[in-house]
Design a protein around this motif. Structure first.
Motif, PDB file in Angstrom:
ATOM      1  N   MET A  72      -6.186   0.190  -9.431  1.00 12.28           N
ATOM      2  CA  MET A  72      -7.280  -0.005  -8.473  1.00 12.28           C
ATOM      3  C   MET A  72      -6.758  -0.036  -7.041  1.00 12.28           C
ATOM      4  O   MET A  72      -7.412   0.451  -6.121  1.00 12.28           O
ATOM      5  CB  MET A  72      -8.057  -1.278  -8.804  1.00 12.28           C
ATOM      6  CG  MET A  72      -8.987  -1.105 -10.010  1.00 12.28           C
ATOM      7  SD  MET A  72      -9.960  -2.568 -10.345  1.00 12.28           S
ATOM      8  CE  MET A  72      -8.750  -3.645 -11.079  1.00 12.28           C
ATOM      9  N   MET A  73      -5.561  -0.600  -6.853  1.00 15.15           N
ATOM     10  CA  MET A  73      -4.945  -0.592  -5.524  1.00 15.15           C
ATOM     11  C   MET A  73      -4.697   0.846  -5.073  1.00 15.15           C
ATOM     12  O   MET A  73      -4.983   1.219  -3.934  1.00 15.15           O
ATOM     13  CB  MET A  73      -3.626  -1.370  -5.541  1.00 15.15           C
ATOM     14  CG  MET A  73      -2.869  -1.350  -4.219  1.00 15.15           C
ATOM     15  SD  MET A  73      -3.719  -2.245  -2.913  1.00 15.15           S
ATOM     16  CE  MET A  73      -3.183  -3.916  -3.277  1.00 15.15           C
ATOM     17  N   GLU A  74      -4.177   1.660  -5.988  1.00 11.50           N
ATOM     18  CA  GLU A  74      -3.944   3.072  -5.654  1.00 11.50           C
ATOM     19  C   GLU A  74      -5.252   3.765  -5.304  1.00 11.50           C
ATOM     20  O   GLU A  74      -5.331   4.528  -4.333  1.00 11.50           O
ATOM     21  CB  GLU A  74      -3.289   3.797  -6.829  1.00 11.50           C
ATOM     22  CG  GLU A  74      -3.071   5.282  -6.556  1.00 11.50           C
ATOM     23  CD  GLU A  74      -2.532   6.028  -7.739  1.00 11.50           C
ATOM     24  OE1 GLU A  74      -2.911   7.209  -7.913  1.00 11.50           O
ATOM     25  OE2 GLU A  74      -1.737   5.441  -8.505  1.00 11.50           O
ATOM     26  N   LEU A  75      -6.308   3.481  -6.061  1.00 14.13           N
ATOM     27  CA  LEU A  75      -7.603   4.099  -5.799  1.00 14.13           C
ATOM     28  C   LEU A  75      -8.139   3.698  -4.431  1.00 14.13           C
ATOM     29  O   LEU A  75      -8.639   4.539  -3.676  1.00 14.13           O
ATOM     30  CB  LEU A  75      -8.600   3.699  -6.891  1.00 14.13           C
ATOM     31  CG  LEU A  75     -10.026   4.251  -6.741  1.00 14.13           C
ATOM     32  CD1 LEU A  75     -10.007   5.771  -6.770  1.00 14.13           C
ATOM     33  CD2 LEU A  75     -10.923   3.709  -7.839  1.00 14.13           C
ATOM     34  N   HIS A 110      -6.371   2.708  -1.829  1.00  8.79           N
ATOM     35  CA  HIS A 110      -5.554   3.348  -0.801  1.00  8.79           C
ATOM     36  C   HIS A 110      -5.910   4.828  -0.674  1.00  8.79           C
ATOM     37  O   HIS A 110      -5.986   5.371   0.428  1.00  8.79           O
ATOM     38  CB  HIS A 110      -4.068   3.196  -1.139  1.00  8.79           C
ATOM     39  CG  HIS A 110      -3.505   1.859  -0.784  1.00  8.79           C
ATOM     40  ND1 HIS A 110      -2.384   1.341  -1.389  1.00  8.79           N
ATOM     41  CD2 HIS A 110      -3.912   0.916   0.098  1.00  8.79           C
ATOM     42  CE1 HIS A 110      -2.115   0.158  -0.879  1.00  8.79           C
ATOM     43  NE2 HIS A 110      -3.025  -0.125   0.028  1.00  8.79           N
ATOM     44  N   ARG A 111      -6.135   5.470  -1.809  1.00  7.88           N
ATOM     45  CA  ARG A 111      -6.474   6.888  -1.793  1.00  7.88           C
ATOM     46  C   ARG A 111      -7.794   7.110  -1.052  1.00  7.88           C
ATOM     47  O   ARG A 111      -7.932   8.011  -0.226  1.00  7.88           O
ATOM     48  CB  ARG A 111      -6.566   7.419  -3.219  1.00  7.88           C
ATOM     49  CG  ARG A 111      -6.636   8.939  -3.324  1.00  7.88           C
ATOM     50  CD  ARG A 111      -6.749   9.366  -4.772  1.00  7.88           C
ATOM     51  NE  ARG A 111      -5.535   9.157  -5.526  1.00  7.88           N
ATOM     52  CZ  ARG A 111      -4.546  10.035  -5.648  1.00  7.88           C
ATOM     53  NH1 ARG A 111      -4.645  11.213  -5.009  1.00  7.88           N
ATOM     54  NH2 ARG A 111      -3.473   9.782  -6.364  1.00  7.88           N
ATOM     55  N   GLU A 112      -8.789   6.252  -1.350  1.00  6.23           N
ATOM     56  CA  GLU A 112     -10.102   6.357  -0.697  1.00  6.23           C
ATOM     57  C   GLU A 112      -9.985   6.063   0.797  1.00  6.23           C
ATOM     58  O   GLU A 112     -10.607   6.724   1.633  1.00  6.23           O
ATOM     59  CB  GLU A 112     -11.090   5.388  -1.351  1.00  6.23           C
ATOM     60  CG  GLU A 112     -11.479   5.776  -2.770  1.00  6.23           C
ATOM     61  CD  GLU A 112     -12.374   4.744  -3.412  1.00  6.23           C
ATOM     62  OE1 GLU A 112     -12.508   3.627  -2.848  1.00  6.23           O
ATOM     63  OE2 GLU A 112     -12.950   5.022  -4.487  1.00  6.23           O
ATOM     64  N   TYR A 113      -9.182   5.060   1.135  1.00  4.77           N
ATOM     65  CA  TYR A 113      -9.008   4.673   2.537  1.00  4.77           C
ATOM     66  C   TYR A 113      -8.388   5.797   3.360  1.00  4.77           C
ATOM     67  O   TYR A 113      -8.794   6.084   4.491  1.00  4.77           O
ATOM     68  CB  TYR A 113      -8.140   3.416   2.625  1.00  4.77           C
ATOM     69  CG  TYR A 113      -7.603   3.118   3.998  1.00  4.77           C
ATOM     70  CD1 TYR A 113      -8.424   2.588   4.986  1.00  4.77           C
ATOM     71  CD2 TYR A 113      -6.270   3.376   4.331  1.00  4.77           C
ATOM     72  CE1 TYR A 113      -7.947   2.324   6.255  1.00  4.77           C
ATOM     73  CE2 TYR A 113      -5.782   3.113   5.596  1.00  4.77           C
ATOM     74  CZ  TYR A 113      -6.621   2.578   6.552  1.00  4.77           C
ATOM     75  OH  TYR A 113      -6.139   2.324   7.807  1.00  4.77           O
ATOM     76  N   LEU A 114      -7.401   6.488   2.784  1.00  3.64           N
ATOM     77  CA  LEU A 114      -6.647   7.497   3.522  1.00  3.64           C
ATOM     78  C   LEU A 114      -7.310   8.866   3.556  1.00  3.64           C
ATOM     79  O   LEU A 114      -7.032   9.664   4.450  1.00  3.64           O
ATOM     80  CB  LEU A 114      -5.247   7.641   2.913  1.00  3.64           C
ATOM     81  CG  LEU A 114      -4.290   6.463   3.145  1.00  3.64           C
ATOM     82  CD1 LEU A 114      -3.069   6.588   2.256  1.00  3.64           C
ATOM     83  CD2 LEU A 114      -3.880   6.382   4.604  1.00  3.64           C
TER      84      LEU A 114
END
Length: 264
Positions: A209-212, A214-218
């Motif tokens: 979920m952290m990766e998701l 970060h992916r959405e944020y970037l």
């Protein structure tokens, strides 16, 4: 960084022709943006018939002159409804009283500091606490709530945020941007608080979920520095638009956090 008193009176130079085309008579403030939108050209006529230069056409504001590309940057104010509207609102800032959000009257504004390299945004205000003693300090931009016609409204804790030197405004702006960026970056706490109860979380779910997040944020942002791998090879060049491919490159090389902290 410039104060408005350092701008008013400057010669206006057309660099294409190498001639002086006027002088700066005054500036027009956009209170909603917290910036100077127009420079009024001193031509000796009534201000409502004056000519103005949108600050987006200003090439530079130096110690001895304000420069523009050519005289095409100068427009009749009568042809720019937005400029007339701002002029009629008559937001001066200088000389207005300072009021806190909860209604405490503190002093008045001396002058305005702008960042001439960043669309002439207002980055601070000279604050005179005592008219008799002329005790001048500086209110940073992030403490200002409203630029009004008669009052500048500031945050209640403004006294603890006052600066003593104009040079401190730069570090104040950087801190504000850093805090803003950090507040946008999802933390582990943010993710856990938005997930199911702890006993329902599967192994590895938090990191996924952290990766998701970060992916959405970037996604769609732009890298603001070149990122290298551990051997010094370029992974992601500055100004690269971040998409899933770029994110996966950062992830594979353990550079996601560096990418998170260097984007716009």
């Amino acid at each position: 960084m410039k104060k408005t008193k350092e701008i008013v009176g400057l010669p206006i130079i057309s660099i294409s022709d190498g001639i002086e085309v006027g002088k700066v008579k005054t500036v027009i403030i956009n209170a909603e943006k917290g910036a100077i939108d127009y420079v009024v050209v001193d031509s000796g006529i009534q201000i409502l018939s004056a000519k103005v230069i949108p600050t987006e056409y200003v090439l530079g504001i130096g110690e001895y002159a304000l420069t523009i590309e050519n005289e095409d940057a100068i427009n009749d104010i009568s042809k720019i409804p937005a400029a007339i509207d701002l002029l009629q609102k008559n937001i001066q800032v200088k000389g207005t009283k300072v009021l806190t959000k909860k209604g405490r009257l503190l002093g008045e504004i001396g002058d305005i500091y702008i960042d001439e390299e960043d669309n002439c945004n207002i980055i601070g205000l000279e604050y005179i606490a005592d008219i008799t003693q002329k005790n001048i300090r500086i209110i940073p931009r992030d403490s200002i709530i409203t630029f009004g016609k008669n009052l500048v409204v500031v945050k209640e804790d403004v006294e603890s945020r006052l600066l003593d030197r104009a040079a401190d405004l730069a570090s104040s702006e950087e801190t504000g941007e850093s805090e803003k960026k950090n507040s946008e970056v999802p933390t582990l706490s943010d993710i856990i608080n938005s997930t199911p109860a702890e006993d329902e979380i599967q192994p590895g779910a938090v990191s996924d979920m952290m990766e998701l997040k970060h992916r959405e944020y970037l996604n769609g942002k732009v890298a603001t520095k070149t990122i290298f791998d551990n051997e010094g090879n370029t992974l992601i060049e500055e100004n690269t638009v971040i998409d899933d491919v770029v994110f996966d490159i950062a992830k594979t090389n353990g550079k996601v956090i560096e990418l998170v902290m260097n984007n716009r």
